[in-house]
Design a protein around this motif. Structure first.
Motif, PDB file in Angstrom:
ATOM      1  N   TYR A   1       6.185  -9.600  -1.969  1.00  0.00           N
ATOM      2  CA  TYR A   1       6.381  -8.278  -2.556  1.00  0.00           C
ATOM      3  C   TYR A   1       5.163  -7.947  -3.416  1.00  0.00           C
ATOM      4  O   TYR A   1       4.778  -8.746  -4.284  1.00  0.00           O
ATOM      5  CB  TYR A   1       7.635  -8.244  -3.416  1.00  0.00           C
ATOM      6  CG  TYR A   1       8.929  -8.276  -2.633  1.00  0.00           C
ATOM      7  CD1 TYR A   1       8.945  -8.007  -1.265  1.00  0.00           C
ATOM      8  CD2 TYR A   1      10.138  -8.580  -3.248  1.00  0.00           C
ATOM      9  CE1 TYR A   1      10.122  -8.032  -0.537  1.00  0.00           C
ATOM     10  CE2 TYR A   1      11.325  -8.616  -2.536  1.00  0.00           C
ATOM     11  CZ  TYR A   1      11.301  -8.335  -1.181  1.00  0.00           C
ATOM     12  OH  TYR A   1      12.473  -8.370  -0.466  1.00  0.00           O
ATOM     13  N   ILE A   2       4.587  -6.786  -3.159  1.00  0.00           N
ATOM     14  CA  ILE A   2       3.414  -6.360  -3.928  1.00  0.00           C
ATOM     15  C   ILE A   2       3.716  -5.056  -4.641  1.00  0.00           C
ATOM     16  O   ILE A   2       4.673  -4.346  -4.297  1.00  0.00           O
ATOM     17  CB  ILE A   2       2.165  -6.203  -3.016  1.00  0.00           C
ATOM     18  CG1 ILE A   2       2.377  -5.061  -2.016  1.00  0.00           C
ATOM     19  CG2 ILE A   2       1.851  -7.512  -2.314  1.00  0.00           C
ATOM     20  CD1 ILE A   2       1.138  -4.730  -1.211  1.00  0.00           C
ATOM     21  N   ASN A   3       2.911  -4.764  -5.636  1.00  0.00           N
ATOM     22  CA  ASN A   3       3.045  -3.523  -6.397  1.00  0.00           C
ATOM     23  C   ASN A   3       2.109  -2.487  -5.800  1.00  0.00           C
ATOM     24  O   ASN A   3       0.887  -2.603  -5.888  1.00  0.00           O
ATOM     25  CB  ASN A   3       2.707  -3.779  -7.869  1.00  0.00           C
ATOM     26  CG  ASN A   3       2.836  -2.517  -8.719  1.00  0.00           C
ATOM     27  OD1 ASN A   3       3.466  -1.544  -8.317  1.00  0.00           O
ATOM     28  ND2 ASN A   3       2.245  -2.544  -9.903  1.00  0.00           N
ATOM     29  N   ASP A   4       2.695  -1.463  -5.173  1.00  0.00           N
ATOM     30  CA  ASP A   4       1.919  -0.393  -4.553  1.00  0.00           C
ATOM     31  C   ASP A   4       2.223   0.904  -5.274  1.00  0.00           C
ATOM     32  O   ASP A   4       3.262   1.534  -5.048  1.00  0.00           O
ATOM     33  CB  ASP A   4       2.265  -0.270  -3.070  1.00  0.00           C
ATOM     34  CG  ASP A   4       1.358   0.733  -2.342  1.00  0.00           C
ATOM     35  OD1 ASP A   4       0.400   1.232  -2.971  1.00  0.00           O
ATOM     36  OD2 ASP A   4       1.625   1.016  -1.167  1.00  0.00           O
ATOM     37  N   GLN A   5       1.338   1.288  -6.201  1.00  0.00           N
ATOM     38  CA  GLN A   5       1.461   2.516  -6.978  1.00  0.00           C
ATOM     39  C   GLN A   5       2.803   2.599  -7.710  1.00  0.00           C
ATOM     40  O   GLN A   5       3.456   3.626  -7.766  1.00  0.00           O
ATOM     41  CB  GLN A   5       1.280   3.745  -6.083  1.00  0.00           C
ATOM     42  CG  GLN A   5      -0.087   3.821  -5.435  1.00  0.00           C
ATOM     43  CD  GLN A   5      -0.261   5.045  -4.553  1.00  0.00           C
ATOM     44  OE1 GLN A   5       0.675   5.839  -4.398  1.00  0.00           O
ATOM     45  NE2 GLN A   5      -1.438   5.224  -3.982  1.00  0.00           N
ATOM     46  N   GLY A   6       3.203   1.480  -8.285  1.00  0.00           N
ATOM     47  CA  GLY A   6       4.407   1.455  -9.099  1.00  0.00           C
ATOM     48  C   GLY A   6       5.688   1.198  -8.347  1.00  0.00           C
ATOM     49  O   GLY A   6       6.767   1.220  -8.959  1.00  0.00           O
ATOM     50  N   PHE A   7       5.620   0.921  -7.040  1.00  0.00           N
ATOM     51  CA  PHE A   7       6.810   0.649  -6.253  1.00  0.00           C
ATOM     52  C   PHE A   7       6.648  -0.671  -5.508  1.00  0.00           C
ATOM     53  O   PHE A   7       5.531  -1.078  -5.166  1.00  0.00           O
ATOM     54  CB  PHE A   7       7.077   1.782  -5.259  1.00  0.00           C
ATOM     55  CG  PHE A   7       7.497   3.069  -5.912  1.00  0.00           C
ATOM     56  CD1 PHE A   7       8.835   3.322  -6.180  1.00  0.00           C
ATOM     57  CD2 PHE A   7       6.551   4.026  -6.281  1.00  0.00           C
ATOM     58  CE1 PHE A   7       9.228   4.510  -6.784  1.00  0.00           C
ATOM     59  CE2 PHE A   7       6.937   5.211  -6.880  1.00  0.00           C
ATOM     60  CZ  PHE A   7       8.282   5.458  -7.137  1.00  0.00           C
ATOM     61  N   CYS A   8       7.787  -1.321  -5.274  1.00  0.00           N
ATOM     62  CA  CYS A   8       7.792  -2.611  -4.594  1.00  0.00           C
ATOM     63  C   CYS A   8       7.677  -2.387  -3.089  1.00  0.00           C
ATOM     64  O   CYS A   8       8.467  -1.633  -2.497  1.00  0.00           O
ATOM     65  CB  CYS A   8       9.072  -3.372  -4.928  1.00  0.00           C
ATOM     66  SG  CYS A   8       9.248  -4.924  -4.045  1.00  0.00           S
TER      67      CYS A   8
ATOM     68  N   LYS B   1      -3.027 -15.740   4.008  1.00  0.00           N
ATOM     69  CA  LYS B   1      -4.090 -14.827   4.415  1.00  0.00           C
ATOM     70  C   LYS B   1      -3.459 -13.634   5.110  1.00  0.00           C
ATOM     71  O   LYS B   1      -2.290 -13.696   5.548  1.00  0.00           O
ATOM     72  CB  LYS B   1      -5.089 -15.536   5.321  1.00  0.00           C
ATOM     73  CG  LYS B   1      -4.537 -15.934   6.678  1.00  0.00           C
ATOM     74  CD  LYS B   1      -5.628 -16.574   7.540  1.00  0.00           C
ATOM     75  CE  LYS B   1      -5.100 -16.930   8.914  1.00  0.00           C
ATOM     76  NZ  LYS B   1      -6.169 -17.533   9.757  1.00  0.00           N
ATOM     77  N   PRO B   2      -4.190 -12.492   5.243  1.00  0.00           N
ATOM     78  CA  PRO B   2      -3.607 -11.296   5.863  1.00  0.00           C
ATOM     79  C   PRO B   2      -3.303 -11.528   7.337  1.00  0.00           C
ATOM     80  O   PRO B   2      -3.889 -12.374   8.007  1.00  0.00           O
ATOM     81  CB  PRO B   2      -4.687 -10.232   5.663  1.00  0.00           C
ATOM     82  CG  PRO B   2      -5.560 -10.750   4.577  1.00  0.00           C
ATOM     83  CD  PRO B   2      -5.530 -12.242   4.682  1.00  0.00           C
ATOM     84  N   MET B   3      -2.372 -10.741   7.855  1.00  0.00           N
ATOM     85  CA  MET B   3      -2.036 -10.771   9.274  1.00  0.00           C
ATOM     86  C   MET B   3      -3.021  -9.916  10.071  1.00  0.00           C
ATOM     87  O   MET B   3      -3.377  -8.805   9.644  1.00  0.00           O
ATOM     88  CB  MET B   3      -0.621 -10.235   9.495  1.00  0.00           C
ATOM     89  CG  MET B   3       0.480 -11.193   9.121  1.00  0.00           C
ATOM     90  SD  MET B   3       2.102 -10.555   9.597  1.00  0.00           S
ATOM     91  CE  MET B   3       3.132 -11.957   9.254  1.00  0.00           C
ATOM     92  N   GLY B   4      -3.461 -10.417  11.207  1.00  0.00           N
ATOM     93  CA  GLY B   4      -4.331  -9.646  12.093  1.00  0.00           C
ATOM     94  C   GLY B   4      -5.628  -9.273  11.424  1.00  0.00           C
ATOM     95  O   GLY B   4      -6.317 -10.109  10.814  1.00  0.00           O
ATOM     96  N   ASP B   5      -5.964  -8.004  11.528  1.00  0.00           N
ATOM     97  CA  ASP B   5      -7.199  -7.484  10.943  1.00  0.00           C
ATOM     98  C   ASP B   5      -6.975  -6.879   9.563  1.00  0.00           C
ATOM     99  O   ASP B   5      -7.840  -6.148   9.061  1.00  0.00           O
ATOM    100  CB  ASP B   5      -7.801  -6.419  11.873  1.00  0.00           C
ATOM    101  CG  ASP B   5      -8.187  -6.981  13.228  1.00  0.00           C
ATOM    102  OD1 ASP B   5      -8.477  -8.193  13.280  1.00  0.00           O
ATOM    103  OD2 ASP B   5      -8.176  -6.225  14.208  1.00  0.00           O
TER     104      ASP B   5
ATOM    105  N   THR C   1      -6.605  -6.320   5.530  1.00  0.00           N
ATOM    106  CA  THR C   1      -7.432  -6.711   4.377  1.00  0.00           C
ATOM    107  C   THR C   1      -6.587  -7.013   3.144  1.00  0.00           C
ATOM    108  O   THR C   1      -7.127  -7.317   2.079  1.00  0.00           O
ATOM    109  CB  THR C   1      -8.426  -5.589   4.038  1.00  0.00           C
ATOM    110  OG1 THR C   1      -7.695  -4.380   3.755  1.00  0.00           O
ATOM    111  CG2 THR C   1      -9.370  -5.342   5.204  1.00  0.00           C
ATOM    112  N   THR C   2      -5.291  -6.887   3.289  1.00  0.00           N
ATOM    113  CA  THR C   2      -4.366  -7.137   2.181  1.00  0.00           C
ATOM    114  C   THR C   2      -3.424  -8.259   2.591  1.00  0.00           C
ATOM    115  O   THR C   2      -2.909  -8.256   3.716  1.00  0.00           O
ATOM    116  CB  THR C   2      -3.554  -5.876   1.845  1.00  0.00           C
ATOM    117  OG1 THR C   2      -4.449  -4.783   1.622  1.00  0.00           O
ATOM    118  CG2 THR C   2      -2.716  -6.073   0.600  1.00  0.00           C
TER     119      THR C   2
END
Length: 574
Positions: free
Chosen positions: A521-528, A546-550, A552-553
């Motif tokens: 779970y990540i914080n994306d602009q104040g939302f989970c 590590k990220p999935m596929g190509d 970058t997150t």
């Protein structure tokens, strides 16, 4: 005239029918005629009495006039004869004239009013229905007792209403407090940045530590007094200890007491901030003491007390090093100057009769010996058979102790003249393949009891045995001083190591280690927001992702939630 009228009145009264008395009451008994009291003012004074044996006629009711039977405005006084209740003359007063029937039509009938119709008998009036004594009439005034009861009821009602209001208010306040306490103590999401790290897979073993050391002997017996700190580096020819005769024990005790007082005064001056540079010395020593204290706490929780002597020895070395560094500081204090002078005096007395021991060569000095200094050497580890080395490992002590009383010809100290030490242990093929420990490869060894992680340890020997184990000998030049008083210890050898983006395994959502996938779970602009990741490696505490596929997150700028159970995707993260 008056006599006839009186006779007629009495006869008529006698001829009247006698009324029956109610059942249960005594029959009427005439009483003797008592002359009325003229001065009496009440209806009882105006009643007439009948002759004996005759019941007097019931007087007609008169309209009340305020006071007695007298008309309002005419008080009865002297000169006014009393009147009967029906206006007839009172027989007790013969001078009273009988009223004229023509003028008094309501008077009693006589001889001169026979023309008047006889009075008709009134019909009996039905008695009113009986009333419940418990129900007061509507127009009745309440009694004081009823007023008190009504007041008590009103007070009880008011108190009940107030109590209910207080209870409701208390419940509302309690709900408010519970709500806010629950919100305060509720688990809230913890946010952290993704960081780089490594994961190490280790295998545990019992190891023996060997150094190339020179042993220093004593030519005399007595009390052993050190002149150098344990684990410190000394120069060739430097005085490292003294052997004091037994008759000088009092001087030795005075010297040690003076040194203790010097340490106490230094601590006091440091606490007051009067020693410049002492804070840096303490900070450096505290950093070295911290891992040892942590391991001591962990072993105490687990009930493992086998390494206490090792911890005590390591702590003693560090404290001696701190005292040695503090001696170089300039303490401008008169008490210290006096104590230093006493210390030099006691040392001078001891040196005059004590046997002085000097360092034969430069190196790291230690006053803790176990008798294996001349037996276990580097050549033995490289050439002896695996069984012999195994016996040394099983019989070696953990921490080497020192003795303050020596005899002539005893070894009193040892000096490690090089900066290299050797670690030998046995590993199992089922835990780690021997192919991973080829000669010349480098590995990391963790000494938990000392809080050390020794990197780049080089494999010097690899010898398989018949029971599926193999002997491995490592060499290292690191942390020689920290392990100088340790002969054997439990170690962990790192087998593999993976570096990358590291997160705690508790932050993984629905991990599938067999497939190597999970979510965070990540914080994306104040939302989970839930984000899928790949698991490269993991252990009991951390995972490399590590990220999935190509994608970058995630990256080093990603903020993830370390306790995903506190939120759900789409929830606002505060």
């Amino acid at each position: 005239m008056s006599d006839n009228n009186n006779e007629q009145w009495f006869n008529q009264d006698n001829d009247a029918p006698r009324k029956k008395r109610p059942t249960g009451k005594k029959p009427f008994k005439p009483t003797a005629k008592v002359p009325p009291d003229p001065a009496r003012k009440g209806p009882s004074a105006q009643r007439t009495t009948a002759p004996a044996g005759k019941r007097p006629q019931k007087p007609a009711q008169r309209r009340p006039s305020g006071k007695g039977n007298l008309p309002q405005g005419r008080p009865q006084g002297a000169g006014q004869p009393p009147k009967s209740s029906q206006g007839r003359p009172n027989p007790s007063n013969p001078n009273q004239k009988r009223p004229d029937p023509a003028k008094n039509p309501k008077g009693n009938p006589g001889k001169n009013n026979k023309h008047k119709k006889p009075e008709q008998r009134k019909k009996p009036v039905a008695a009113p229905p009986a009333k419940d004594p418990a129900i007061p009439p509507k127009d009745a005034k309440p009694t004081p007792n009823e007023i008190r009861k009504q007041s008590s009821r009103r007070k009880a009602l008011v108190n009940s209403v107030i109590a209910v209001a207080v209870v409701l208010a208390g419940i509302a306040i309690l709900l408010f407090v519970v709500h806010h306490l629950f919100d305060y103590f509720a688990v809230k999401p913890n946010l952290e940045f993704v960081s780089n790290g490594n994961i190490e897979h280790t295998i545990g073993a019992r190891a023996i530590i060997v150094r190339d050391e020179n042993v220093v002997m004593s030519d005399h017996g007595g009390d052993f007094v050190t002149q150098a700190a344990e684990g410190s580096r000394v120069a060739a020819g430097q005085t490292i200890a003294m052997v004091v005769p037994s008759d000088m024990q009092t001087v030795v005790d005075n010297l040690r007491n003076t040194q203790s007082q010097i340490s106490d005064v230094q601590q006091e001056l440091i606490a007051q901030g009067d020693a410049e540079g002492a804070e840096i010395i303490y900070s450096d020593i505290d950093q070295s003491l911290s891992p040892i204290i942590n391991m001591l706490r962990l072993d105490s929780i687990e009930g493992n007390l086998s390494e206490l002597s090792s911890y005590a020895s390591s702590i003693s070395v560090l404290l001696n090093q701190r005292e040695l560094e503090l001696e170089d500081l300039d303490f401008d204090d008169e008490r210290l100057r006096v104590l230093r002078s006493d210390e030099r005096g006691y040392e001078s007395q001891l040196q005059s009769r004590a046997s002085i021991i000097n360092a034969p060569e430069p190196g790291i000095v230690s006053f803790k010996l176990d008798g294996l200094e001349t037996v276990l050497t580097y050549e033995v580890l490289l050439n002896a058979d695996a069984g012999t080395i195994g016996d040394y490992i099983n019989s070696a002590v953990g921490v080497i102790n020192s003795d303050f009383m020596v005899e002539a010809g005893d070894a009193v100290s040892r000096i490690a003249s090089n900066e290299q030490q050797y670690i030998a242990c046995f590993l199992n093929e089922s835990d780690a393949p021997s192919s991973a420990f080829e000669v010349g490869t480098q590995h990391t060894i963790i000494v938990g009891s000392e809080g050390l992680s020794i990197g780049k340890c080089i494999v010097e020997r690899l010898t398989p045995t018949s029971n599926g184990n193999y002997l491995v000998v490592f060499s290292t030049t690191r942390y020689v001083e920290d392990l100088l008083d340790v002969r054997s210890a439990d170690i962990e050898v790192v087998i593999t190591e993976t570096r990358g983006l590291r997160v705690p395994v508790t932050s993984l959502v629905n991990p599938d280690y067999s497939r190597g996938v999970a979510s965070i779970y990540i914080n994306d602009q104040g939302f989970c927001v839930e984000l899928g990741v790949l698991i490269e490696d993991y252990d009991r505490e951390f995972a490399i992702i590590k990220p999935m596929g190509d994608g970058t997150t995630p990256n080093l700028q990603t903020v993830y939630i370390t306790n995903p159970s506190s939120v759900s995707p789409g929830d606002q993260v505060s």
